[in-house]
Design a protein around this motif. Structure first.
Motif, mmCIF file in Angstrom:
data_model
loop_
_atom_site.group_PDB
_atom_site.id
_atom_site.type_symbol
_atom_site.label_atom_id
_atom_site.label_comp_id
_atom_site.label_asym_id
_atom_site.label_seq_id
_atom_site.Cartn_x
_atom_site.Cartn_y
_atom_site.Cartn_z
ATOM 1 N N ASN A 64 -19.696 -15.830 8.692
ATOM 2 C CA ASN A 64 -19.505 -15.151 7.404
ATOM 3 C C ASN A 64 -19.692 -13.651 7.573
ATOM 4 N N HIS A 65 -20.414 -13.261 8.612
ATOM 5 C CA HIS A 65 -20.671 -11.851 8.923
ATOM 6 C C HIS A 65 -20.047 -11.518 10.273
ATOM 7 N N ARG A 69 -21.134 -21.377 10.310
ATOM 8 C CA ARG A 69 -20.617 -20.813 9.054
ATOM 9 C C ARG A 69 -21.405 -19.564 8.665
#
Length: 108
Positions: free
Chosen positions: A57-58, A53
């Motif tokens: 997220n990036h 996660r």
């Protein structure tokens, strides 16, 4: 990444939108999941979920920033021979499993 941790995932066939009613706007695939006999044993599967996660997220950026948000130095990246200039989607599944294992070792 999560499914491939304990399961072998094999793509069986692509299914065209014309096979469905009502017709979807995307193509589908039929997958077959079978249990793996050998996989990296993690104390808490949530750690693998947390690692993936944070990295995804990036997604469009290099993994350098998410890596340093989890680990304080580059000791683990050197140990795993991890190029911090790669993007999350360019990493092999095994890298994520090893990162989760190292994370567990640090957390005790």
């Amino acid at each position: 990444i999560l499914a491939n941790w304990k399961l072998k995932v094999k793509k069986i066939i692509d299914i065209k939108p014309s096979c469905f009613s009502p017709r979807p706007k995307i193509e589908s695939s039929l997958l077959f999941f079978s249990p793996k006999k050998n996989f990296l044993n993690l104390k808490n599967p949530y750690n693998l979920e947390k690692i993936t996660r944070i990295f995804f997220n990036h997604r469009r950026k290099m993994i350098k920033k998410p890596y340093y948000s989890i680990f304080s130095d580059d000791h683990i990246s050197k140990k795993l021979k991890l190029d911090l200039n790669l993007r999350p989607q360019n990493l092999d599944f095994e890298i994520y499993y090893n990162l989760a294992s190292e994370y567990e070792k640090l957390r005790g």
